[in-house]
Enzyme design. Structure first.
Site, PDB file in Angstrom:
ATOM      1  N   GLY A  44      49.810 -10.876 -71.598  1.00 41.93           N
ATOM      2  CA  GLY A  44      48.581 -11.525 -71.146  1.00 41.93           C
ATOM      3  C   GLY A  44      48.988 -12.632 -70.196  1.00 41.93           C
ATOM      4  O   GLY A  44      50.180 -12.799 -69.896  1.00 41.93           O
ATOM      5  N   SER A  45      48.029 -13.436 -69.776  1.00 42.56           N
ATOM      6  CA  SER A  45      48.350 -14.455 -68.772  1.00 42.56           C
ATOM      7  C   SER A  45      49.395 -15.447 -69.280  1.00 42.56           C
ATOM      8  O   SER A  45      50.282 -15.868 -68.534  1.00 42.56           O
ATOM      9  CB  SER A  45      47.079 -15.175 -68.347  1.00 42.56           C
ATOM     10  OG  SER A  45      46.335 -15.576 -69.491  1.00 42.56           O
ATOM     11  N   GLU A  79      51.947 -15.002 -70.982  1.00 41.83           N
ATOM     12  CA  GLU A  79      53.307 -14.456 -71.065  1.00 41.83           C
ATOM     13  C   GLU A  79      53.907 -14.184 -69.683  1.00 41.83           C
ATOM     14  O   GLU A  79      55.114 -13.954 -69.559  1.00 41.83           O
ATOM     15  CB  GLU A  79      53.318 -13.144 -71.878  1.00 41.83           C
ATOM     16  CG  GLU A  79      53.001 -13.327 -73.355  1.00 41.83           C
ATOM     17  CD  GLU A  79      51.536 -13.661 -73.606  1.00 41.83           C
ATOM     18  OE1 GLU A  79      50.666 -13.096 -72.910  1.00 41.83           O
ATOM     19  OE2 GLU A  79      51.264 -14.507 -74.481  1.00 41.83           O
ATOM     20  N   GLU A  81      49.081  -4.332 -79.958  1.00 40.19           N
ATOM     21  CA  GLU A  81      50.173  -5.134 -80.508  1.00 40.19           C
ATOM     22  C   GLU A  81      50.672  -4.619 -81.856  1.00 40.19           C
ATOM     23  O   GLU A  81      51.832  -4.830 -82.222  1.00 40.19           O
ATOM     24  CB  GLU A  81      49.759  -6.598 -80.618  1.00 40.19           C
ATOM     25  CG  GLU A  81      49.630  -7.299 -79.282  1.00 40.19           C
ATOM     26  CD  GLU A  81      48.284  -7.092 -78.603  1.00 40.19           C
ATOM     27  OE1 GLU A  81      47.486  -6.253 -79.094  1.00 40.19           O
ATOM     28  OE2 GLU A  81      48.015  -7.764 -77.593  1.00 40.19           O
ATOM     29  N   HIS A 136      50.756 -11.420 -77.037  1.00 40.85           N
ATOM     30  CA  HIS A 136      49.820 -12.274 -76.315  1.00 40.85           C
ATOM     31  C   HIS A 136      49.082 -13.218 -77.265  1.00 40.85           C
ATOM     32  O   HIS A 136      48.156 -12.806 -77.976  1.00 40.85           O
ATOM     33  CB  HIS A 136      48.825 -11.403 -75.558  1.00 40.85           C
ATOM     34  CG  HIS A 136      47.836 -12.212 -74.767  1.00 40.85           C
ATOM     35  ND1 HIS A 136      48.214 -13.269 -73.980  1.00 40.85           N
ATOM     36  CD2 HIS A 136      46.487 -12.117 -74.649  1.00 40.85           C
ATOM     37  CE1 HIS A 136      47.144 -13.796 -73.411  1.00 40.85           C
ATOM     38  NE2 HIS A 136      46.081 -13.120 -73.800  1.00 40.85           N
ATOM     39  N   HIS A 153      52.837  -0.377-108.121  1.00 38.73           N
ATOM     40  CA  HIS A 153      51.595  -0.241-107.362  1.00 38.73           C
ATOM     41  C   HIS A 153      50.427  -0.091-108.338  1.00 38.73           C
ATOM     42  O   HIS A 153      49.810  -1.069-108.708  1.00 38.73           O
ATOM     43  CB  HIS A 153      51.702   0.945-106.395  1.00 38.73           C
ATOM     44  CG  HIS A 153      50.516   1.089-105.502  1.00 38.73           C
ATOM     45  ND1 HIS A 153      50.259   2.204-104.761  1.00 38.73           N
ATOM     46  CD2 HIS A 153      49.486   0.247-105.243  1.00 38.73           C
ATOM     47  CE1 HIS A 153      49.146   2.049-104.065  1.00 38.73           C
ATOM     48  NE2 HIS A 153      48.659   0.874-104.341  1.00 38.73           N
ATOM     49  N   GLY A 171      53.285  -0.364 -97.188  1.00 43.10           N
ATOM     50  CA  GLY A 171      52.160   0.574 -97.207  1.00 43.10           C
ATOM     51  C   GLY A 171      51.097   0.280 -96.168  1.00 43.10           C
ATOM     52  O   GLY A 171      50.016   0.867 -96.188  1.00 43.10           O
TER      53      GLY A 171
HETATM   54  N1  TPP Z   1      44.394   0.134 -93.742  1.00 46.89           N
HETATM   55  C1  TPP Z   1      45.706  -0.169 -93.584  1.00 46.89           C
HETATM   56  C2  TPP Z   1      46.143  -0.911 -92.357  1.00 46.89           C
HETATM   57  N2  TPP Z   1      46.623   0.183 -94.475  1.00 46.89           N
HETATM   58  C3  TPP Z   1      46.241   0.824 -95.589  1.00 46.89           C
HETATM   59  N3  TPP Z   1      47.188   1.124 -96.482  1.00 46.89           N
HETATM   60  C4  TPP Z   1      44.886   1.187 -95.799  1.00 46.89           C
HETATM   61  C5  TPP Z   1      43.991   0.807 -94.833  1.00 46.89           C
HETATM   62  C6  TPP Z   1      44.416   1.892 -97.053  1.00 46.89           C
HETATM   63  N4  TPP Z   1      44.927   3.278 -97.140  1.00 46.89           N
HETATM   64  C7  TPP Z   1      45.995   3.598 -97.881  1.00 46.89           C
HETATM   65  S1  TPP Z   1      46.339   5.205 -97.845  1.00 46.89           S
HETATM   66  C8  TPP Z   1      45.050   5.540 -96.831  1.00 46.89           C
HETATM   67  C9  TPP Z   1      44.355   4.380 -96.528  1.00 46.89           C
HETATM   68  C10 TPP Z   1      43.172   4.318 -95.629  1.00 46.89           C
HETATM   69  C11 TPP Z   1      44.744   6.949 -96.426  1.00 46.89           C
HETATM   70  C12 TPP Z   1      45.771   7.565 -95.544  1.00 46.89           C
HETATM   71  O1  TPP Z   1      45.347   8.852 -95.241  1.00 46.89           O
HETATM   72  P1  TPP Z   1      46.258   9.923 -94.538  1.00 46.89           P
HETATM   73  O2  TPP Z   1      47.140   9.278 -93.540  1.00 46.89           O
HETATM   74  O3  TPP Z   1      45.385  11.010 -94.029  1.00 46.89           O
HETATM   75  O4  TPP Z   1      47.200  10.450 -95.676  1.00 46.89           O
HETATM   76  P2  TPP Z   1      46.889  11.314 -96.984  1.00 46.89           P
HETATM   77  O5  TPP Z   1      46.690  10.313 -98.099  1.00 46.89           O
HETATM   78  O6  TPP Z   1      45.688  12.149 -96.740  1.00 46.89           O
HETATM   79  O7  TPP Z   1      48.126  12.090 -97.189  1.00 46.89           O
END
Ligand code: TPP
Length: 528
Positions: free
Chosen positions: A25-26, A28, A47, A70, A281, A401
């Protein structure tokens, strides 16, 4: 006399940080305008993708990477994938442009108000130098902090009127200095742990991603062989620390308290190396350890050691500890373990390719040194059941994750490992968060192969809804996305397949070429 910009580029060069992953952006532009010829700029279009690409690059090359974002908006966009960087202990040097110093207080357009605070809960260290003359030293400090244990991302905000100012002559010392970790088990500590392992009737090793990050995989094999002990991988690994077809390999531990305890029942000593104890988890309460079992924990991360709810921890270089333990324990005290049975036949499905089938096809058709970057969340068990991975750097997964990491990280890893082929295994839900990295792959001719597993749903969330007994939930399906069309729009060759034969043909063609390819595969949803 060098200016602040030149002095900073000298520091970056001295650390081998001659690739800049960024989106400008500007604020940088004055820094980027001074970029020397021996540097290269890799443009990402969002990003989040920039950061994940740099992370994939850093992890695959076994070093750090430099990122330029940015201001506040760019930093904010990068925060999601940054969560993975933190837990992967990936030493990213993240910089962001700031408005002219004298105007920040007025909150002029693009002033990054309280810049160091913005990423603070996540990064290891965050700063905005107090004056222009301190910029090269602050960048040097950032690089050293990121790379000292426990490694992790750091953040520096730099006002753009700093770059043209004169750098102090003393900055010449920065390009020469080094810092190195010197933490290693003492002879007494080593003997204590080796004796505990020798005395144990049924010891078990639990290895984490740090073993692969330190390329201590062979040393871990030597230790397991000397002990004739089974080896588990710690829950939710972001890397693969041990050959998956070695007779000691038992798989990946589940990510729930009681399930870990059940899996480790019968062992009187658990040695955890290079992992948190443990990163659970799904909340399934239970006993942290089997009755009467001792846990010894070796990690380079003092925070990992301190926050664990059980066990005796030693904070030490992991590679050094494993290497010396493999020499120190008494070999042959326990009977050799039998070879593993053959890989179980994959499950099939009539209407679409079952994920296990897809992974079996990859095992049979990918080169031995293939690198997988995976972000397909419902297929983790299916993947480990079918894979034969033996080399370091063979597997990467978002360490916290956070989705949107996998696709760009696959592009970054391919950039770092031009002699190995990187295959991204990306869910159709996950693919959307980092999709813009396809443009970077096309633009810079980075030959990553992206396999998109299209099951039309956020599969793992369907499973989780059942675990939580949450009932019917809105927002879990993602039908109607044409990834082949999207990829073509970004300039990447793409194909869509529905049968095993068509997949193998598309995959072989992609391997034979030297440009990025997307293969969209219709896969069946199966519970993890
Ligand atoms: N947003 C972010 C940035 N990270 C996350 N982990 C989630 C939302 C919540 N989340 C965890 S798994 C998932 C989501 C939305 C589904 C992923 O689906 P996909 O890539 O199709 O894989 P599948 O489980 O069908 O194998």
């Amino acid at each position: 006399m060098a200016d602040v910009s030149q002095a900073t580029y000298d520091v970056l060069r001295a650390h081998g940080l001659t690739t800049i992953f960024g989106n400008p952006g500007s604020n940088e532009l004055p820094f980027l305008a001074g970029m020397p010829d021996d540097f290269r700029y890799v443009l990402g279009l969002h990003e989040g993708a920039v950061l994940a690409m740099a992370d994939g690059f850093a992890q695959a090359r076994g070093g750090s990477a430099f990122v330029n974002l940015h201001a506040a908006a760019g930093t904010g966009n990068a925060m999601g994938p940054l969560t993975n960087t933190v837990y992967a202990h990936s030493p990213l040097i993240i910089t962001a442009g700031q408005q002219v110093r004298s105007t920040i207080g007025q909150e002029v357009m693009l002033a990054n108000v309280d810049a160091p605070m913005l990423p603070k809960p996540l990064v290891k260290w965050s700063s905005e130098p107090a004056c222009a003359q301190d910029v090269p030293r602050t960048i040097s400090q950032a690089i050293h902090i990121a790379n000292l244990p426990a490694k992790g991302p750091v953040y520096v905000s730099v006002p753009y009127d700093d770059w043209g100012q004169e750098a102090p002559a003393e900055t010449r010392h920065l390009v020469e200095r080094t810092t190195a970790p010197a933490n290693s088990l003492s002879a007494d500590q080593l003997e204590t742990i080796a004796e505990a392992l020798d005395r144990a009737r049924h010891p078990v090793l639990v290895l984490g991603s740090e073993v692969d990050a330190e390329h201590a995989n062979d040393e871990a094999v030597r230790l397991a062989d000397a002990l004739n002990a089974p080896v588990w991988v710690a829950p939710l690994p972001s890397r693969c620390p041990f050959p998956t077809r070695h007779r000691s390999f038992r798989g990946v531990l589940p990510a729930a308290v009681q399930e870990v305890t059940d899996a480790l029942a019968g062992h009187d000593l658990i040695l955890v190396v290079g992992a948190a104890v443990f990163r659970y988890h799904q909340f399934v309460p239970g006993d942290y350890l089997p009755e009467g079992t001792r846990l010894i924990h070796l990690t380079s991360d003092p925070s990992e050691a301190a926050r664990a709810p059980m066990g005796d921890a030693w904070v030490t270089g992991v590679r050094d500890a494993v290497t010396r333990l493999a020499d120190a324990v008494t070999p042959g005290r326990r009977p050799a373990l039998p070879s593993l049975p053959d890989i179980a036949p994959h499950r099939t499905s009539s209407e679409a390719i079952h994920p296990e089938h897809l992974f079996a096809l990859l095992r049979e058709n990918a080169p031995d040194d293939v690198v997988y970057v995976k972000e397909s969340t419902s297929t983790i068990g299916a993947f480990w059941s079918q894979m034969d991975l033996s080399l370091p750097n063979s597997y990467f997964f978002p360490a916290s994750g956070g989705l949107g990491w996998g696709l760009p990280a696959a592009v970054g890893a391919q950039l770092a490992l031009p002699d190995r082929r990187v295959v991204g295994l990306i869910g159709d839900g996950s693919a959307n968060y980092g999709i813009t990295a396809l443009w970077t792959a096309a633009h810079y001719h980075i030959p990553t192969i992206i396999v998109i597993l299209k099951n039309g749903t956020y599969g793992v969330l369907r499973w989780f809804a059942r675990v939580l007994e949450a009932g019917e939930t809105p927002g879990l399906d993602v039908p109607g996305i044409d990834f082949a069309a999207i990829a073509s729009g970004y300039g990447v060759t793409a194909t869509s397949v529905r049968t095993p034969t068509a997949f193998v043909a598309a995959f072989e063609k992609a391997l034979a070429g030297d440009s990025p390819v997307v293969i969209e595969v219709e896969t069946a949803f199966s519970e993890p």
